[in-house]
Write a protein that holds these residues in place. Structure first.
Motif, short mmCIF file in Angstrom:
data_model
loop_
_atom_site.label_atom_id
_atom_site.label_comp_id
_atom_site.label_asym_id
_atom_site.label_seq_id
_atom_site.Cartn_x
_atom_site.Cartn_y
_atom_site.Cartn_z
N PRO A 1 0.81 -1.23 0.00
CA PRO A 1 0.00 0.00 0.00
C PRO A 1 0.83 1.27 0.00
O PRO A 1 0.44 2.27 -0.62
CB PRO A 1 -0.82 -0.13 1.29
N ALA A 2 2.01 1.25 0.65
CA ALA A 2 2.81 2.47 0.73
C ALA A 2 3.34 2.90 -0.62
O ALA A 2 3.66 4.08 -0.82
CB ALA A 2 3.99 2.24 1.69
N ALA A 3 3.44 1.96 -1.57
CA ALA A 3 3.92 2.30 -2.92
C ALA A 3 2.78 2.48 -3.90
O ALA A 3 3.02 2.74 -5.08
CB ALA A 3 4.87 1.20 -3.42
N ALA A 4 1.55 2.35 -3.44
CA ALA A 4 0.37 2.43 -4.31
C ALA A 4 -0.26 3.82 -4.24
O ALA A 4 0.08 4.64 -3.39
CB ALA A 4 -0.64 1.36 -3.90
N SER A 5 -1.20 4.04 -5.15
CA SER A 5 -1.96 5.30 -5.15
C SER A 5 -3.19 5.14 -4.26
O SER A 5 -3.95 4.18 -4.41
CB SER A 5 -2.40 5.64 -6.58
N LEU A 6 -3.37 6.08 -3.37
CA LEU A 6 -4.43 5.99 -2.37
C LEU A 6 -5.80 5.81 -3.03
O LEU A 6 -6.62 5.00 -2.57
CB LEU A 6 -4.42 7.23 -1.49
N HIS A 7 -6.04 6.51 -4.13
CA HIS A 7 -7.37 6.47 -4.74
C HIS A 7 -7.66 5.14 -5.43
O HIS A 7 -8.81 4.86 -5.80
CB HIS A 7 -7.54 7.62 -5.74
N LEU A 8 -6.62 4.30 -5.61
CA LEU A 8 -6.82 3.02 -6.27
C LEU A 8 -6.88 1.84 -5.30
O LEU A 8 -7.08 0.70 -5.73
CB LEU A 8 -5.69 2.77 -7.28
N LEU A 9 -6.75 2.10 -4.01
CA LEU A 9 -6.74 0.99 -3.05
C LEU A 9 -8.12 0.36 -2.90
O LEU A 9 -8.24 -0.75 -2.37
CB LEU A 9 -6.22 1.47 -1.69
N GLN A 10 -9.13 1.05 -3.33
CA GLN A 10 -10.47 0.44 -3.51
C GLN A 10 -10.91 0.79 -4.93
O GLN A 10 -11.07 1.97 -5.27
CB GLN A 10 -11.46 0.97 -2.48
N HIS A 11 -11.10 -0.24 -5.77
CA HIS A 11 -11.28 0.03 -7.18
C HIS A 11 -12.02 -1.12 -7.86
O HIS A 11 -11.82 -2.29 -7.50
CB HIS A 11 -9.90 0.22 -7.84
N ARG A 12 -12.85 -0.77 -8.82
CA ARG A 12 -13.48 -1.76 -9.71
C ARG A 12 -13.18 -1.33 -11.14
O ARG A 12 -13.29 -0.15 -11.49
CB ARG A 12 -15.01 -1.83 -9.53
N GLY A 13 -12.77 -2.30 -11.94
CA GLY A 13 -12.46 -1.95 -13.32
C GLY A 13 -12.53 -3.15 -14.23
O GLY A 13 -12.49 -4.31 -13.80
N ARG A 14 -12.59 -2.85 -15.49
CA ARG A 14 -12.69 -3.88 -16.53
C ARG A 14 -11.31 -4.44 -16.84
O ARG A 14 -10.35 -3.71 -17.06
CB ARG A 14 -13.31 -3.24 -17.77
N ALA A 15 -11.18 -5.76 -16.83
CA ALA A 15 -9.90 -6.41 -17.06
C ALA A 15 -9.46 -6.26 -18.52
O ALA A 15 -10.26 -6.41 -19.44
CB ALA A 15 -9.98 -7.89 -16.71
#
Length: 570
Positions: A387-401
Motif C-alpha cells: 500500500p505504501a507504494a500504491a496510489s491511495l485512490h486506487l486501493l479500492q477500485h473496480r475496473g474492466r480487465a
C-alpha cells in the motif's frame, strides 16, 4: 573444542595426509591443529556488478579471521546479477542455494561468512546456511552512493522506471534519458533505493544473521571494511560457542524481520525469500503472518520508492538500529543474534540523527507500512500489495480487465493505439509465476499504455502472478497464488471481466460466478505461453518449484540435511 574440520585433517593415516598435504601451500602446520577453518562464501563477480567489490570485503574478513586464530578460506559460489542474468535471476536462486549448501557440507570447514549484496545472493546464501546448519554470519556488500542528474539525486531502478515512462509519455527526450545512464551508478555497491538488495540486507540483520549495525553501510565506506574485519573475528567466536542458525533463528526472529520489513517500507520480494528461509529451518511461517504482524507497523523510513531519500541518507540518519529502537515495543527484543546477545541489547544507543529520513514513531510517513495479503476469487491462495507504494485512490477500485497472456503478448499490444483500455481498466498479466515463466520474473509493475501516459495517467491497478522489482512503485497486486500455470483462476479471466480490489478488506475478486469461472477453459494463448523446458535446471525447476506462498523453493529442498558427510572420499 571439537572441530568439524578435524574429520579431514586429524590423524596420521593416508586420508589425513592427503587432506593436509594438498592444503599446505603456504599454510603453516599449526593450521591443522585445533584452529577453526572459516569459509568465506563470496558472490563476487564482474557479471554481478553490485557484488564486484566483495573481493576487497573478503580480504577484511580474512584479516579478522586470522586475528582471532582461525584459518580463512575463500570459496567462490554461484553469483546472480539481477540486472544481467536472463531470463530472471530468481530462476537460479534455488540453484545457488543448493550449490552453496552442498559445497559447505562437502568441504573441511567449521563455519562460514556469507558475502552477498545483489537481490538473490543474500537469500540464497541464507537458505544454504540454514540447510547445512554450520555457524554462519552475513556481511552485506552495501548500497552505492547517490548519483545525480540535472542537479537531482537518482534512485537506482525507481528512476529508471520513472524516466523511461517520461520518454514514452513524450516529456523527456531519448537523448536526455541516455545521458542519465552514466549518472545512475555512481560507485560500487547495490541499488541505493529501498529495493530488494537493501531490504534483504536490513532484514537479514533484523533476523539476527548480520553483526548489528553493519547492514546499510555504503559499499565505498571504510566502516564496511571495519565491520567485515569484526565479522571475521565473530565467526571464530561463533564456532567456539557452537552458534549455528538453528540455535538463534526462531519464529521470534522472523517476527522481527516482518516488523522491520514494514517499518522500512521494504520490497515485496522479501516475503518470498523469508518464506523460503523459514522453510529451510522448519520455522512455521505463512503469508498471513506478514499481514498479521506487519500491517499495523508504521512506515518510518522516507526512502524511494515509497518516499524521497536514498540509502546513503538512511545510513547518515542512524540506519536500521535507529528504526528498530523506534519500534522496539513491536519487536521480540529477546530474539538472539549472531553475537549471542538479544536484538534488544543492540538498541540502547541508537538515536535518529535526521528525522526527515527516519521518522519518529509520533510522525510516521504512513500509519501502516506493512504488506497487505489479499484473498478472493482471483487469488484463493493469496496475493500481495504494498500500500505504501500504491496510489491511495486506487486501493479500492473496480475496473474492466484487459488481459495479456504472456509478457511477449503484453509488449506486443500495450502501446497499440487501438487497445481498448482506459484509466479505470485493470491490467492483468499471467504466465509469469514460478512455473509459467519459469522463475517468477519482475514484470508485475507493467508499463502503462502509451496513450494513457500521454493523457497524464501515471498509475493503474495491475494484477500479475509474477514479482515486482523492489525499486518499483504503483498499485500492483502480485504473487497471485495459484499462478495461471498451476491452474489458478487467473488462467480463466477474460478481457471485459470486472475485477474488484478492496485493500482495506483484503480482497481481490473477479466478478464472475464461481460456476462460470470453473466451466471456462484456461486461455489457449496462455497455455501456449507456459514454460515447458525439456532438460537441465529449468526442467528440474518447473517440475519441483512450489508456489509463492511457500517461498517458491523446490519441494525437495525444504528442510535441512545438516553438515554431516556420509562417506569418505579416499
Amino acid at each position: 573444542m571439537k572441530l568439524r574440520s578435524a574429520q579431514w585433517y586429524a590423524g596420521e593415516d593416508r586420508n589425513a595426509y592427503i587432506h593436509r598435504a594438498w592444503m599446505r601451500r603456504g599454510i603453516p602446520g599449526d593450521a591443522f591443529a585445533g584452529r577453526p577453518h572459516i569459509a568465506i562464501a563470496n558472490t563476487a563477480s564482474d557479471l554481478t556488478p553490485c557484488n564486484a567489490h566483495l573481493a576487497e570485503v573478503a580480504q577484511s574478513v580474512k584479516n579478522g579471521v586470522h586475528e582471532a586464530g582461525g584459518v580463512p578460506l575463500e570459496l567462490p559460489v554461484v553469483s546472480l546479477g539481477e540486472t544481467q542474468v536472463r531470463p530472471t535471476a530468481m530462476l537460479w536462486r534455488n540453484m545457488a542455494a543448493m550449490a552453496t549448501e552442498e559445497m559447505l557440507r562437502a568441504n573441511p570447514i567449521d563455519g562460514v561468512v556469507l558475502l552477498g549484496g545483489c537481490d538473490k545472493t543474500i537469500p540464497a546464501l541464507l537458505m544454504a546456511a540454514a540447510s547445512v546448519d554450520l555457524p554462519a554470519v552475513v556481511v552485506p556488500g552495501g548500497p552505492m552512493l547517490t548519483g545525480t542528474f540535472r542537479g537531482a539525486p537518482l534512485g537506482c531502478g525507481t528512476d529508471v522506471w520513472r524516466l523511461s515512462e517520461e520518454v514514452r509519455a513524450g516529456t523527456l527526450s531519448q537523448e536526455q534519458f541516455t545521458r542519465s545512464e552514466s549518472a545512475m551508478i555512481r560507485s560500487r555497491g547495490h541499488c541505493n533505493t529501498m529495493g530488494t538488495a537493501s531490504t534483504m540486507a536490513l532484514v537479514a540483520e533484523a533476523l539476527g544473521t548480520v553483526m548489528p549495525g553493519t547492514a546499510g553501510i555504503p559499499a565505498p565506506d571504510s566502516r564496511l571494511l571495519e565491520a567485515a574485519h569484526g565479522t571475521g573475528r565473530l565467526a571464530v567466536e561463533m564456532i567456539a560457542t557452537d552458534r549455528r542458525p538453528s540455535t538463534f533463528l526462531t519464529r521470534a526472529s522472523f517476527h522481527n524481520a516482518i516488523v522491520t520489513l514494514a517499518a522500512i517500507g521494504g520490497s515485496t520480494n522479501a516475503v518470498v525469500h523469508l518464506l523460503a528461509i523459514a522453510g529451510r529451518l522448519g520455522v512455521e511461517l505463512t503469508l498471513d503472518d506478514f499481514d498479521r504482524i506487519g500491517s499495523s507497523v508504521p512506515l518510518l523510513v522516507d526512502l524511494l520508492p515509497a518516499g524521497r531519500f536514498l540509502m546513503e541518507d538512511f545510513h547518515r540518519a542512524g540506519g536500521l538500529l535507529a528504526v528498530l529502537s523506534e519500534v522496539r515495543d513491536l519487536l521480540a527484543a529477546d530474539a538472539l543474534t549472531v553475537t549471542g546477545q538479544p536484538l534488544g541489547d543492540h538498541l540502547e544507543d541508537a538515536p535518529i540523527w535526521d528525522p526527515e529520513v527516519i521518522r519518529t514513531r509520533s510522525a510516521p510517513l504512513a500509519a501502516e507500512g506493512g504488506i497487505a495479503v489479499l484473498r478472493g476469487s482471483l487469488a484463493p491462495g493469496g496475493a500481495l500489495i504494498k500500500p505504501a507504494a500504491a496510489s491511495l485512490h486506487l486501493l479500492q477500485h473496480r475496473g474492466r480487465a484487459v488481459v495479456f497472456d504472456s509478457i511477449e503478448d503484453f509488449h506486443a499490444r500495450v502501446d497499440d493505439p487501438d487497445l481498448d483500455v482506459d484509466a479505470d481498466s485493470v491490467l492483468v498479466l499471467r504466465g509469469c509465476g514460478p512455473k509459467g515463466y519459469p522463475g517468477m520474473p519482475e514484470v508485475s509493475n507493467m508499463p502503462l499504455p502509451k496513450k494513457l501516459l500521454e493523457q497524464g495517467v501515471r498509475d493503474m491497478v495491475r494484477v500479475c502472478d509474477g514479482r515486482m522489482s523492489g525499486t518499483a512503485y504503483g498499485t500492483v497486486v502480485l504473487h497471485v497464488v495459484p499462478e495461471a500455470a498451476a491452474d489458478g483462476p487467473l488462467a480463466r479471466v477474460q478481457t471485459g471481466d470486472i475485477i474488484s480490489l478492496d485493500v482495506a478488506n483484503r480482497r481481490i475478486d473477479v466478478e464472475v460466478p464461481d460456476e462460470e469461472l470453473a466451466r471456462r477453459a484456461p486461455s489457449a494463448a496462455a497455455l501456449a505461453g507456459f514454460a515447458r523446458p525439456e532438460r537441465g535446471w529449468q526442467r528440474l525447476y518447473v517440475d519441483h518449484v512450489l508456489q509463492a506462498d511457500s517461498g517458491a523453493d523446490l519441494d525437495f529442498l525444504v528442510g535441512s540435511s545438516g553438515s554431516e558427510v556420509i562417506r569418505e572420499s579416499h
